[in-house]
Scaffold this motif. Structure first.
Motif: not given
Length: 654
Positions: A215-221, A224-228
Motif C-alpha cells: 500500500q505505502m511502499g518499502w521506503v515508507f515502511l 517509519l521503522f528507522l525513525r522509531a
C-alpha cells in the motif's frame, strides 16, 4: 588531628593510603561489581528506551517484533565494538581517549565535552525516570513533590560517592539484583503466558508488513521503522561506561572489562528486547500518568490470578520501586564516569588541573561535586521532564559513539598491514558507525526543535570553556619552558665524595617543583642576599598522587623516578659548588598537607632552618592563576607559621 579533619573523616570515612596494596583492592572493581556500578546505566535505559521506540511506531505496532530483534542485536554490535576500545586503551578514557589518539586532539575535545554533558544528564535523567516510575502509582497530587524528591536523591548519591566508589556500589547492589531478578521473571512469565500466540504473531507480522509495503511502499515502511528505532536510541546509552572507566577495574583490566561488557550486553539485550515483546504480546495502550512498563507489569501481575487487590498492588509497587531503584543506581554511573573523563581532560589541560586531584578517599572530589551540582541545575531548569531529558541525553551519547567508532575504523585501516584481524574488526567498527551515526542523524533531525538545540548549545559552551582553559595553560607552559631554557644549565653528575652536612648549622630549605626555574632563582637569590649565612641547602618536593598516576604501580613508580631526578639536579648542583645538600621527597593526595608534614620532619632534622618557596609571576598573567597560586602559597605560609616554621615567599617576575 584538627577538628575540621575529624569532621571530614567522620562524614566521609578515614583517609586511605594510595601506596597500600590493600587500598588498591579497596578502590578497584571486579567484573560483578563493575556490572552493577557501570552496567546499571545501560540496563536502566530499558526503563525508558523501549517505551520511546514503541510509542514512535504509532498504529503500526506489528513492527515491534522487528524492533525487539533489532534492539537486542544493536546492543551486542555496540558492545562488541567497544571491546576494542577496552583492548586499545586499558588505562581508561573511553570515547575521549579514542577520539584524541585515533583522530585528533580537537575531535577528542568534542567527544570529551559531549561525554561530560552526557554524564551530567545521566544523573538527571536516571533520577527523573526513577521518580516517575515510583510516582506512577501515587495520587496525582503527589506529582508536586517529584522535583524535591529528585533533588534529595542527587544529594544522597553525591554523599555516597564522596565516601568512595565501592561503598556506593555495595550499598546499591541489592537494588540492582532485585531489579534484574524481578524483570527476568516478569519477562519470562509474560512471554510464556502468550507462548501459544507467538506463531500467529509472527505470521500476522509478516502478513501486515507485506500488506503495508504494497500500500505505502518499502521506503515508507523502512522510514517509519528507522525513525522509531532511532528515537528509541536511549536504550543503548550507558554501554560506553565500561570503556570510560577501565582504570577502575581489577587486574587483569582488559579481561575484567570484557566480562563486564558481556554481562551488560546480555542483561540489556534480554531486558530491552523482552520488554518490547511484552508490549506487543499484551496489547499495551498508554495510560496517562503511568509508564508503559507500569501498565504492562500491572497486566502481568493481575494475570497471576491472585484475586487479592492489596497483594497485587504490593507486587506492582515492589517491581516499580525496584525499577526506580535501578535508575537511582544508574545515576551513580554519572558520578563514576563523569569525573573520570574530567580527569583525563585535565591531564591534557582542557579543564583545570584540579579535576584530576584525588581526595583522601581517593576519589576525584571536584569532579564528583561538579557532576552533582550540574545535575541539580538541569533537574531544576527542566522540571525533571524525562521527555526533554532523553532527547538531550541521546544526542551526545551517539555523538561520542560515532566519533569512537570512526576512530576505530581509522585505526584498523592504518594497521591492515600488520594485524591479521583487521578485516572483521574494520567491518564490525564500520557497522557500528553506520548504526550510531544513523541514530544520531535521525534524532537530531526529529528532535532539534524539541530540545536538541539545547544539547548542541550546552556542549558548545563546554567546548568554548575548554579552548580558553587550554590556551591559558599553553601560554603558561611556554613561559615556564622559556624561563627554564634561559638558565642554559647543563646536567651535573653525582659527586663521589660530597661535602658533609652539619645539622646544627643554619639551613636554607627550598620547596621546589617539576620546573627548575623557580628553584634555581630562589637558590641564587638566597646565596646573593645572604652570602655565607647558610651552610646547608635542603630541597623538598611533594608530588600529588592524582587520578592519572594512580592507574597502577607502574605510573606511581614513573612519578617517583621523575621527581627524584628533579631533586637530584639541585643536590648535585650544590655538591659541585662545594655546598652540603640533601633532598626530601613525599607523595600524597593533598600537596599542602604533605608539605606541612615534610617541613616538620625537616625541621626536626635541621633545627636552624628557614623555608623558602618561589612564586613565578608572568607578565599579563590572568587573575585566576594569580589568585590560585596566592591562595595556595598563603595557606602554606599560615600553616607553617602556626607550627613555628619560618617561611619566605620569593616573587620571581619573568
Amino acid at each position: 588531628m584538627p577538628n575540621s579533619q575529624k569532621i571530614t573523616e567522620a562524614f566521609l570515612g578515614a583517609r586511605l593510603d594510595p601506596f597500600s596494596q590493600q587500598t588498591r583492592k579497596h578502590v578497584t572493581l571486579v567484573a560483578f561489581l563493575a556490572w552493577v556500578g557501570l552496567g546499571a546505566d545501560g540496563l536502566s535505559s530499558s526503563c525508558y528506551g523501549p517505551e520511546e521506540a514503541f510509542l514512535a511506531l504509532g498504529g503500526h505496532t506489528y513492527l515491534a517484533l522487528y524492533m525487539a530483534i533489532a534492539t537486542a542485536a544493536t546492543v551486542f554490535i555496540i558492545a562488541v565494538a567497544y571491546n576494542q576500545v577496552i583492548e586499545l586503551f586499558p588505562t581508561g578514557g573511553g570515547g575521549y581517549k579514542v577520539a584524541t589518539k585515533l583522530i585528533g586532539p580537537y575531535t577528542g575535545l568534542v567527544s570529551g565535552a559531549a561525554l561530560i554533558v552526557d554524564y551530567m544528564l545521566t544523573i538527571a535523567i536516571s533520577i527523573a525516570s526513577g521518580v516517575d516510575a515510583v510516582f506512577s502509582l501515587l495520587p496525582v497530587a503527589a506529582q508536586a513533590f517529584k522535583l524535591v524528591t529528585e533533588i534529595g536523591l542527587v544529594l544522597l548519591l553525591l554523599f555516597l560517592n564522596l565516601r568512595g566508589m565501592q561503598e556506593s556500589i555495595k550499598i546499591l547492589l541489592p537494588i540492582f539484583l532485585g531489579f534484574f531478578g524481578a524483570h527476568v521473571l516478569l519477562i519470562v512469565y509474560g512471554v510464556l503466558f502468550h507462548a501459544e500466540a507467538l506463531p500467529a504473531l509472527i505470521s500476522d507480522t509478516l502478513a501486515q508488513t507485506h500488506k503495508m509495503s504494497q500500500q505505502m511502499g518499502w521506503v515508507f515502511l523502512a522510514s517509519l521503522f528507522l525513525r522509531a528505532y532511532s528515537l528509541g536510541g536511549g536504550t543503548y546509552t550507558g554501554i560506553e561506561a565500561v570503556s570510560n572507566n577501565v582504570q577502575s577495574l581489577a587486574e587483569p583490566r582488559v579481561k575484567t572489562g570484557k566480562w563486564t561488557m558481556f554481562y551488560m550486553a546480555v542483561s540489556l539485550s534480554f531486558t530491552a528486547g523482552g520488554i518490547i515483546l511484552l508490549y506487543l504480546l499484551w496489547h499495551v495502550q498508554p495510560v496517562q500518568g503511568q509508564t508503559l512498563n507500569a501498565v504492562t507489569f500491572r497486566a502481568i501481575i493481575e494475570s497471576l490470578g491472585l484475586h487479592n487487590a492489596p497483594l497485587e498492588n504490593g507486587a506492582l509497587w515492589l517491581v516499580l520501586a525496584l525499577e526506580g531503584g535501578l535508575l537511582f543506581v544508574a545515576a551513580n554511573t554519572g558520578f563514576l564516569g563523569g569525573p573520570a573523563v574530567l580527569a583525563n581532560m585535565a591531564s591534557d589541560s582542557w579543564v583545570p588541573h584540579q579535576y584530576r586531584y584525588l581526595s583522601t578517599r581517593l576519589v576525584t572530589q571536584r569532579g564528583i561535586l561538579l557532576m552533582g551540582l550540574c545535575a541539580l541545575a538541569i533537574l531544576v531548569l527542566t522540571g525533571g521532564a524525562v521527555v526533554v531529558l532523553v532527547v538531550l541525553y541521546s544526542i551526545n551519547v551517539f555523538l561520542t559513539f560515532s566519533l569512537s567508532l570512526l576512530g576505530l575504523c581509522r585505526y584498523w585501516w592504518r594497521h591492515r598491514a600488520d594485524d591479521k584481524r583487521w578485516p572483521h574488526r574494520l567491518a564490525l567498527s564500520a557497522l557500528g558507525l553506520m548504526v550510531t551515526s544513523g541514530i544520531l542523524a535521525v534524532t537530531l533531525t526529529e528532535k532539534f526543535t524539541e530540545g536538541g538545540w539545547m544539547t548542541i548549545l550546552i556542549t558548545g559552551v563546554v567546548i568554548g570553556f575548554c579552548l580558553i582553559n587550554h590556551a591559558h595553560y599553553l601560554s603558561i607552559r611556554r613561559k615556564i619552558n622559556a624561563a627554564d631554557e634561559a638558565l642554559s644549565w647543563s646536567d651535573y653528575p653525582e659527586v663521589a665524595n660530597p661535602p658533609g652536612i652539619d645539622p646544627t648549622q643554619h639551613t636554607a630549605v627550598f620547596m621546589v617543583g617539576s620546573s627548575r626555574s623557580g628553584g634555581v632563582h630562589a637558590l641564587q637569590w638566597v646565596r646573593r642576599e645572604f652570602p655565607d649565612q647558610f651552610r646547608n641547602f635542603v630541597f623538598i618536593n611533594v608530588r600529588t598522587v592524582d587520578a592519572q598516576c594512580y592507574g597502577g604501580s607502574q605510573s606511581l613508580d614513573q612519578m617517583r623516578q621523575k621527581a627524584t631526578a628533579a631533586l637530584d639536579y639541585f643536590v648535585n648542583f650544590c655538591h659541585h659548588e662545594k655546598v652540603p645538600s640533601k633532598a626530601y621527597l613525599a607523595f600524597g593526595t593533598d600537596p599542602i598537607e604533605e608539605l606541612i608534614k615534610l617541613s616538620e620532619r625537616v625541621k626536626q632534622d635541621f633545627p636552624n632552618s628557614i623555608f623558602f618557596t618561589s612564586k613565578l609571576i608572568f607578565e599579563r598573567d590572568n587573575w585566576y592563576i594569580r589568585q590560585l597560586h596566592s591562595e595556595a602559597a598563603l595557606t602554606l605560609l599560615r600553616q607553617l607559621h602556626l607550627r613555628n616554621l619560618p617561611m619566605v615567599i620569593l616573587p620571581i617576575i619573568l
